[in-house]
Design a protein around this motif. Structure first.
Motif, PDB file in Angstrom:
ATOM      1  N   ASN A 274       3.782  33.480  -5.894  1.00  0.00           N
ATOM      2  CA  ASN A 274       5.117  33.986  -5.556  1.00  0.00           C
ATOM      3  C   ASN A 274       6.103  32.849  -5.314  1.00  0.00           C
ATOM      4  OD1 ASN A 274       5.701  36.942  -5.256  1.00  0.00           O
ATOM      5  ND2 ASN A 274       3.713  36.884  -4.274  1.00  0.00           N
TER       6      ASN A 274
ATOM      7  N   LYS B 264       9.563  44.036   1.447  1.00  0.00           N
ATOM      8  CA  LYS B 264      10.042  43.015   2.374  1.00  0.00           C
ATOM      9  C   LYS B 264      11.508  43.224   2.740  1.00  0.00           C
ATOM     10  CE  LYS B 264       8.177  39.273   0.103  1.00  0.00           C
ATOM     11  NZ  LYS B 264       7.932  37.876  -0.197  1.00  0.00           N
TER      12      LYS B 264
ATOM     13  N   GLU C  87      15.004  33.098  -0.274  1.00  0.00           N
ATOM     14  CA  GLU C  87      13.623  32.968  -0.751  1.00  0.00           C
ATOM     15  C   GLU C  87      12.941  31.763  -0.117  1.00  0.00           C
ATOM     16  OE1 GLU C  87      15.362  34.790  -4.892  1.00  0.00           O
ATOM     17  OE2 GLU C  87      14.753  32.693  -4.835  1.00  0.00           O
TER      18      GLU C  87
ATOM     19  N   PRO D 235      10.346  38.602 -12.562  1.00  0.00           N
ATOM     20  CA  PRO D 235       9.976  38.606 -13.980  1.00  0.00           C
ATOM     21  C   PRO D 235      10.422  39.875 -14.697  1.00  0.00           C
ATOM     22  CG  PRO D 235       8.020  38.889 -12.600  1.00  0.00           C
ATOM     23  CD  PRO D 235       9.184  38.747 -11.673  1.00  0.00           C
TER      24      PRO D 235
ATOM     25  N   LEU E 269       1.844  42.328   2.040  1.00  0.00           N
ATOM     26  CA  LEU E 269       0.592  43.067   2.131  1.00  0.00           C
ATOM     27  C   LEU E 269       0.299  43.398   3.585  1.00  0.00           C
ATOM     28  CD1 LEU E 269      -1.238  43.706  -0.272  1.00  0.00           C
ATOM     29  CD2 LEU E 269      -2.581  41.682   0.284  1.00  0.00           C
TER      30      LEU E 269
ATOM     31  N   THR F  95      16.763  41.170  -8.055  1.00  0.00           N
ATOM     32  CA  THR F  95      16.326  41.213  -6.655  1.00  0.00           C
ATOM     33  C   THR F  95      15.994  39.800  -6.168  1.00  0.00           C
ATOM     34  OG1 THR F  95      14.110  41.709  -7.457  1.00  0.00           O
ATOM     35  CG2 THR F  95      15.445  43.568  -6.715  1.00  0.00           C
ATOM     36  N   TYR F  96      15.119  39.126  -6.912  1.00  0.00           N
ATOM     37  CA  TYR F  96      14.744  37.744  -6.584  1.00  0.00           C
ATOM     38  C   TYR F  96      15.100  36.847  -7.765  1.00  0.00           C
ATOM     39  CZ  TYR F  96      12.174  39.130  -2.409  1.00  0.00           C
ATOM     40  OH  TYR F  96      11.850  39.594  -1.168  1.00  0.00           O
ATOM     41  N   SER F  97      15.347  35.554  -7.473  1.00  0.00           N
ATOM     42  CA  SER F  97      15.743  34.613  -8.534  1.00  0.00           C
ATOM     43  C   SER F  97      14.757  34.632  -9.690  1.00  0.00           C
ATOM     44  CB  SER F  97      15.809  33.185  -7.988  1.00  0.00           C
ATOM     45  OG  SER F  97      16.781  33.059  -6.996  1.00  0.00           O
ATOM     46  N   GLY F  98      13.472  34.740  -9.350  1.00  0.00           N
ATOM     47  CA  GLY F  98      12.464  34.638 -10.400  1.00  0.00           C
ATOM     48  C   GLY F  98      11.848  35.966 -10.762  1.00  0.00           C
TER      49      GLY F  98
ATOM     50  N   HIS G 189      14.845  41.695   3.030  1.00  0.00           N
ATOM     51  CA  HIS G 189      15.305  40.494   2.327  1.00  0.00           C
ATOM     52  C   HIS G 189      16.819  40.497   2.232  1.00  0.00           C
ATOM     53  CE1 HIS G 189      14.495  37.023  -0.251  1.00  0.00           C
ATOM     54  NE2 HIS G 189      15.518  37.421  -0.953  1.00  0.00           N
TER      55      HIS G 189
ATOM     56  N   SER H 123      -0.594  39.484   4.583  1.00  0.00           N
ATOM     57  CA  SER H 123       0.041  38.358   3.909  1.00  0.00           C
ATOM     58  C   SER H 123       1.485  38.708   3.620  1.00  0.00           C
ATOM     59  CB  SER H 123      -0.684  38.050   2.594  1.00  0.00           C
ATOM     60  OG  SER H 123       0.029  37.065   1.873  1.00  0.00           O
ATOM     61  N   ARG H 124       2.355  37.743   3.827  1.00  0.00           N
ATOM     62  CA  ARG H 124       3.775  37.999   3.600  1.00  0.00           C
ATOM     63  C   ARG H 124       4.106  38.077   2.117  1.00  0.00           C
ATOM     64  NH1 ARG H 124       7.462  36.073   8.144  1.00  0.00           N
ATOM     65  NH2 ARG H 124       6.178  37.711   8.967  1.00  0.00           N
ATOM     66  N   PHE H 125       3.168  37.654   1.290  1.00  0.00           N
ATOM     67  CA  PHE H 125       3.395  37.697  -0.158  1.00  0.00           C
ATOM     68  C   PHE H 125       2.388  38.635  -0.787  1.00  0.00           C
ATOM     69  CE2 PHE H 125       5.116  33.758   1.357  1.00  0.00           C
ATOM     70  CZ  PHE H 125       6.294  33.618   0.649  1.00  0.00           C
ATOM     71  N   GLY H 126       2.870  39.554  -1.580  1.00  0.00           N
ATOM     72  CA  GLY H 126       1.988  40.551  -2.176  1.00  0.00           C
ATOM     73  C   GLY H 126       1.994  40.511  -3.688  1.00  0.00           C
ATOM     74  N   SER H 127       1.805  41.684  -4.288  1.00  0.00           N
ATOM     75  CA  SER H 127       1.612  41.752  -5.734  1.00  0.00           C
ATOM     76  C   SER H 127       2.907  41.536  -6.513  1.00  0.00           C
ATOM     77  CB  SER H 127       1.013  43.105  -6.101  1.00  0.00           C
ATOM     78  OG  SER H 127       1.837  44.138  -5.590  1.00  0.00           O
ATOM     79  N   THR H 128       4.046  41.676  -5.877  1.00  0.00           N
ATOM     80  CA  THR H 128       5.323  41.342  -6.507  1.00  0.00           C
ATOM     81  C   THR H 128       6.163  40.597  -5.466  1.00  0.00           C
ATOM     82  OG1 THR H 128       6.499  43.326  -5.790  1.00  0.00           O
ATOM     83  CG2 THR H 128       5.284  43.504  -7.852  1.00  0.00           C
ATOM     84  N   PRO H 129       7.211  39.891  -5.928  1.00  0.00           N
ATOM     85  CA  PRO H 129       8.003  39.102  -4.964  1.00  0.00           C
ATOM     86  C   PRO H 129       8.574  39.950  -3.833  1.00  0.00           C
ATOM     87  CG  PRO H 129       8.604  38.525  -7.215  1.00  0.00           C
ATOM     88  CD  PRO H 129       7.670  39.704  -7.301  1.00  0.00           C
TER      89      PRO H 129
END
Lengths: 170, 245
Positions: free
Chosen positions: B43, A168, B126, A63, A154, A58-61, A170, A144-150
């Motif tokens: 993030n 999100k 991203e 985990p 929130l 889903t995202y480059s990083g 994306h 917040s645009r960033f939450g508990s996972t990429p």
């Protein structure tokens, strides 16, 4: 007879029992961070082609990427499909548009507002109001645009005063 | 380190930029002003370290490259290794870099080399978030209180001398750009100026005065801040080579 099923192009519905069986096994593999959804619901599996499974992060990083690959390996092995190979591709890049309709409903039921569809080319259009997955109100605000996972932002519901995650665009 | 092929060198530069900034940002984990900011910075760090893994993977063994090279062999730009300072300084650095990185990756997504194109097309989505987050903070702090404004001004002032290096081309990258695999970064400057100026205007901040640019990161000539960063990042693999989870 087709030997492939592709979720990217939407063509070649699987016809051979072997490919269908692989797809069935994959649909039982949950996403480790949102276990209510399978990796097929989330659009992580792009293609089953013969004895190859093609997945994309889903995202480059993200985990969970390695964990997901290991889960697929385990599920395939358990189903007697140890010969099936897993390949990872970055292109085309994953988009939240690939989350299935069923997946969106599962997200909502799980308490996560699903992303609007058709957002692939406007990745920052997260300013449209999310619907509170608990009370259904549209009177919500981003915390917040960033939450508990990429993949999540929130949000807060002004009607029922509960915080919630939004998947999100994306 | 043995000489690398031009494409590998280019991948190394892209990977090192993302890796070092990702490591820097992760220093905030557990220390940010609020839990939301803490999550945001973690993030961003995660995205960047993921991008680094992909780019370094093109250059060679990503883990070995990250954990077994010395400062002289790192080719990141100097901006990304600058210390976090206060939150304003961190956001100033992020704003300048993300604005550049987004333009760079957007262009790189059309690379003739499909590995670069694939990584860039994924990463640019991203980085758009990073650019937006940091732009919002530049405006909020710049057009905020006297204190926040002074801090953002100081943060931008610290980082500004490292901006020119972002757009610097050398023979190797010029060749790659000409061949269609790389990007002519000097062509990105005008658009970068336009975007940065627009955010600074919204933040009611003046563009920092031009300073003598500090260069050299691509050739391994780093500021004194990289060594301590590496000593922390590489400690485990240096102390226990090959250790795995």
């Amino acid at each position: 007879m087709s030997t492939a099923i592709s979720w990217t192009t939407g063509v070649s519905p699987a016809r051979t029992p072997a490919v269908q069986e692989i797809a069935r096994v994959l649909s039982q593999v949950p996403d480790p961070e949102i276990p209510a959804l399978s990796i097929i619901d989330l659009g992580i599996v792009r293609e089953v082609h013969g004895d190859r499974v093609i997945i994309t992060p889903t995202y480059s990083g993200c985990p969970a990427t390695l964990y997901i690959e290991q889960s697929i390996r385990g599920a395939l092995n358990d189903a007697g499909l140890a010969h099936v190979r897993i390949e990872t591709t970055l292109s085309p890049p994953w988009t939240s548009d690939w989350i299935s309709d069923e997946g969106r409903e599962k997200l909502r039921a799980y308490g996560i507002a699903p992303p609007p569809k058709g957002a692939a080319n406007a990745s920052l259009r997260n300013d449209t109001h999310a619907q509170c997955p608990r009370c259904g109100s549209m009177n919500t605000a981003e915390i917040s645009r960033f939450g508990s996972t990429p993949c999540k932002a929130l949000w807060r519901c002004n009607a029922c005063a509960e915080p919630f995650d939004r998947f999100k665009c994306h | 380190m043995a000489a690398l092929a031009p494409l590998s060198t280019y991948a190394l530069r892209l990977g090192d930029d993302a890796l070092i900034l990702g490591q820097r940002l992760s220093e905030w984990c557990g220390h940010a002003p609020t839990i939301e900011v803490d999550l945001s910075l973690a993030n961003l760090a995660l995205d960047l370290i993921g991008q680094a893994t992909h780019f370094l993977g093109v250059a060679g063994d990503a883990d070995k490259l990250a954990f077994h090279r010395d400062a002289l062999d790192f080719s990141n730009c100097l901006l990304v290794e600058q210390p976090n300072g206060d939150f304003a300084q961190t956001m100033a650095r992020q704003f300048l870099f993300s604005t550049f990185q987004e333009l760079h990756l957007h262009a790189l997504a059309s690379s003739k080399d499909e590995r670069f194109a694939a990584i860039a097309a994924k990463a640019v989505k991203e980085v758009a978030y990073h650019r937006q987050l940091s732009s919002d903070w530049v405006v909020r702090l710049g057009d905020g209180t006297e204190e926040s404004r002074a801090r953002m001004t100081a943060g931008l002032d610290w980082m500004w001398r490292f901006v020119d290096e972002l757009f610097q081309m050398d023979e190797l990258e010029a060749k790659l750009a000409k061949g269609g695999a790389g990007v002519d970064k000097s062509e990105l400057r005008a658009e970068w100026d336009r975007r940065v100026d627009a955010v600074l205007a919204e933040a009611t901040l003046a563009r920092p005065a031009s300073r003598r640019p500090v260069l050299g990161g691509r050739r391994g000539h780093h500021t004194e801040h990289l060594g301590p960063l590496l000593s922390q990042m590489q400690f485990l693999q240096r102390a226990y080579p090959g250790a795995v989870w």
